[in-house]
Design an enzyme around this catalytic site. Structure first.
Site, short mmCIF file in Angstrom:
data_model
loop_
_atom_site.label_atom_id
_atom_site.label_comp_id
_atom_site.label_asym_id
_atom_site.label_seq_id
_atom_site.Cartn_x
_atom_site.Cartn_y
_atom_site.Cartn_z
CB CYS A 304 -1.04 0.01 1.10
SG CYS A 304 -0.84 -1.15 2.43
NE ARG A 333 2.22 -9.16 5.08
CZ ARG A 333 0.90 -9.03 4.93
NH1 ARG A 333 0.09 -9.80 5.63
NH2 ARG A 333 0.40 -8.14 4.11
CD GLN A 351 -0.58 -8.52 0.32
OE1 GLN A 351 -0.05 -7.44 0.06
NE2 GLN A 351 -1.32 -8.70 1.40
CG ASP A 353 -2.32 -5.07 -2.19
OD1 ASP A 353 -3.50 -4.92 -1.83
OD2 ASP A 353 -1.34 -4.71 -1.52
CG HIS A 355 -4.07 0.07 -2.65
ND1 HIS A 355 -2.98 -0.67 -3.07
CD2 HIS A 355 -4.25 -0.22 -1.34
CE1 HIS A 355 -2.52 -1.37 -2.05
NE2 HIS A 355 -3.26 -1.12 -0.98
CE LYS A 435 -11.65 -7.05 9.15
NZ LYS A 435 -10.47 -7.83 9.45
CG HIS A 481 -6.04 -1.19 1.80
ND1 HIS A 481 -4.67 -1.12 1.74
CD2 HIS A 481 -6.43 -0.19 2.61
CE1 HIS A 481 -4.26 -0.11 2.50
NE2 HIS A 481 -5.31 0.47 3.04
#
Length: 619
Positions: A304, A333, A351, A353, A355, A435, A481
């Site tokens: 992000c 991670r 991911q 991912d 946005h 979320k 996200h």
RNA sequence: GCCGGUGUAGCUCAGCGGUAGAGCAACUGAUUCGUAAUCAGUAGGUCGUCGGUUCAAGUCCGACCAUCGGCUCCA
């Protein structure tokens, strides 16, 4: 348009009658059966009594039922081993056969305390302090009792000694807190009948057969190498081929849905993570910083901040919004040793991912678009049953009430318009925004959380994101996200287990394997391979020189969707004898027919070849 | 990180104080074969790593690493 892409309503709850491949025995969950609840409750007492008989120094703590059985946590100076389970099980059978009564007794707090103190059971005392009247205990025969709300069976004769099994020992913490004492947990399973127990064990076997770690080795899809480190995935050619197909489909779907794609770095100056706040609240999940020249760099645990920086790279106008940016971003991670699990839990993963930066009044429409895209992508992998959860504002959170209300209402409206049932987790949102989480149900009824959609009021603030509004003023955009697969690695594992390695034709790493019956037809097989490859079909020739029976066995074991037998008859007539993994022997077809149908299947992302009527070739 | 289990050939496993074994896979040869294992031979392991006990250690002990079942945490 193939049927599987039609919109389907999400199921609101998990089905316990999940398709258990070939089975008709229904396994009720504890929450569905009062009698099972009694059985399992009582079983855990019987087990605790057995354990204390065999291990007098073991202290009891709690022993609840689970959906398939029960467990009991003990504090014992001697560790239980798997071998001890046999002895405990034998003792349990002895107790059951004595048909001991279980009696409910209501006592005063003082009496409960006195009884517990007489037994020196400190955990029970703690439990007592936490419960409210009426205080009840259940006896089991004359000598044993436990603090318990019940309900229980009337006597142990109602427990079927042929319908339970002790499954494993595990460590657990008192009250689930790792700062507390380490206890030993024994898991068991218990049913009404031996048939149910057998079915439960068959399903466990089935889960084992589908285990993606097993299939990863057998089908040569991926590996994790000791030398490189735990939780780091090596994609082998076959797995990589599949991943590419998944990614290609994903990219195509994203472009069609109005996204642009980004590539961002894997590391960045640590100050970026200071600004984003990750250093404060996420550092224990991050790899340590690295020194480069005079600066400290940080391997990214999330994408992000990079997307945010991209947004901030120049001044944005309200006319540009919504901006939808996606990236297959690989993050690292730190996971504690002992928590890694195949592809499901790793230290490096990619991911899917994205946005979305939008105006407040665009929230609902954007969420709805995301839900549509999520459904499109998940259903392409035959995940069509969902469980949806909406998490609202927690107590500790940032942002103004009005923004939270507007955003939460936007999520609700999008779900309503989508027509998806959902449950609300009041106060379960992140501190920075509400979320939606989505779980998918797999072929054997397990639920997996993959997709998540989160509103974020925090990052735009921290990075001071702006756009120029119609009136010329500077305003802060809303940031969403979202991830659909979540982690590509994890999704790949879930998908592999869902298909049990029998991938649909369009996704199979090797779609067609040509099996030459004799050496004479090898040149023809090679020529055919050329044609298939040129047509974008993933094919190979088995040159092992084994007999046909063996070639077929090997091909079936590798779960290849289509085996094409080539002998003298086929070589003469430019045909192939096809054997489909799903439908068995399909008979002979002209090579052109195979080419055409395989290409069509790839184009339509079909689960299997569709062939016109069988053609008799040769003698 | 914690509790318990496991780590022997590419895979599945046997051996549990006295100079490393099987099946499958691989390789070589023979067989040229029609829908789930043709036959024979060859090669392959400093028994997870490091340290200790012992005349002698896959075998006993310790630490570490990895892995399995959980706990905790999470995509």
């Amino acid at each position: 348009m193939p049927q599987r892409r039609l919109p389907m309503p999400a199921s609101a709850s998990a089905s316990s009658t999940a398709p258990a491949a070939g089975s008709t025995i229904h396994l009720p969950r504890t929450s569905e059966s009062e009698q099972l609840l009694r059985i399992r409750h009582s079983m855990s007492h019987v087990m605790a009594m057995a354990v204390q008989k065999l291990f007098p120094r073991a202290q009891v703590t709690i022993g609840p039922w689970t959906e398939t059985g029960f467990y009991y946590d003990f504090d014992s100076p001697e560790p239980f081993t798997e071998a001890d389970l046999k002895a405990i099980r034998k003792e349990m059978i002895r107790i059951i056969n004595r048909k001991l009564p279980l009696e409910r007794i209501e006592v005063s707090r003082a009496e409960a305390e006195a009884r517990i103190k007489a037994q020196n059971e400190p955990y029970k005392l703690e439990i007592l302090a936490g419960i409210t009247e009426p205080i009840t205990l259940y006896t089991l025969g004359e000598d044993w009792w436990d603090l318990c709300a019940g309900p229980h069976v009337a006597h142990t004769g109602e427990l079927n000694p042929q319908a339970f099994e002790l499954e494993s020992v595990a460590g657990a913490y008192w009250r689930g807190d790792e700062k507390n004492a380490q206890l030993q947990r024994i898991y068991g399973t218990a049913w009404e009948t031996a048939e149910q127990l057998a079915e439960h064990q068959r399903r466990k076997q089935e889960a084992l057969r589908r285990d993606h770690r097993r299939l990863g080795v057998d089908l040569d899809l991926f590996s994790i190498e000791d030398e490189a480190g735990a939780g780091l995935v090596f994609w082998h050619p076959r797995g990589a081929r599949m991943r590419l197909l998944i990614e290609d489909f994903w990219r195509q779907a994203h472009f069609a849905a109005g996204y642009e794609l980004l590539y961002t770095p894997h590391v960045a100056d640590i100050s970026l993570w200071q600004t984003s706040g990750h250093l404060d609240f996420y550092s224990e999940s991050m790899f340590g910083p690295m020194q480069v020249d005079e600066r400290q760099f940080q391997l990214k645990p999330m994408n992000c901040p990079f997307h945010v920086l991209t947004y901030a790279s120049r001044l944005r106008s309200y006319r540009e919004l919504p901006i939808r940016w996606a990236e297959l971003g690989t993050v690292y991670r730190y996971e504690r040793p002992g928590v890694m699990h195949g592809l499901m839990r790793v230290r490096g993963f990619t991911q899917d991912d994205a946005h979305v930066f939008c105006l407040p009044d665009q929230i609902t429409a954007e969420i709805l678009r995301i839900l549509d895209l999520t459904e499109e992508i998940l259903s392409a992998f035959d995940f069509r049953s969902y469980e949806i959860n909406l998490s609202t504002r927690p107590e500790k959170s940032i942002g103004e009430d009005a923004v939270w209300e507007l955003a939460t209402a936007g999520l609700v409206e999008a779900l309503e318009r989508k027509g998806w049932a959902y449950t609300i987790d009041e106060g379960g949102g992140a501190f920075y925004g509400p979320k939606i989480d989505l779980k998918i149900e797999d072929a054997i009824g397990r639920m997996w959380q993959c997709s998540t959609i989160q509103l974020d009021f925090n990052l735009p603030e921290r990075f001071e994101l702006e756009y120029v509004a119609a009136d010329g003023s500077r305003q802060r955009p809303i940031m969403i996200h979202r991830a659909i697969f979540g982690s590509l690695e994890r999704f790949f594992g879930i998908m592999t287990e869902n298909y049990a390695g029998d991938f649909p034709f369009w996704l199979a790493p090797e779609q067609v394997r040509l099996l030459p019956v004799t050496d004479e037809v090898r040149p023809f097989a090679e020529e055919m391979l050329g044609q298939l490859s040129a047509a974008g079909i993933r094919a190979s020739v088995d040159h092992s020189g084994d007999r046909l029976g063996k070639l077929i066995r090997t091909g079936e074991q590798m779960k290849i969707p289509v085996l094409a037998v080539i002998g003298a008859r086929e070589a003469e007539t430019a045909s192939v004898s096809l054997r489909s993994r799903r439908d068995g022997d399909l008979g002979s077809r002209p090579v052109a027919a195979l080419l055409e149908s395989a290409q069509r299947a790839n184009r339509d992302r079909a689960p299997a070849l569709e062939l016109a009527g069988r053609v008799e070739v040769g003698a």
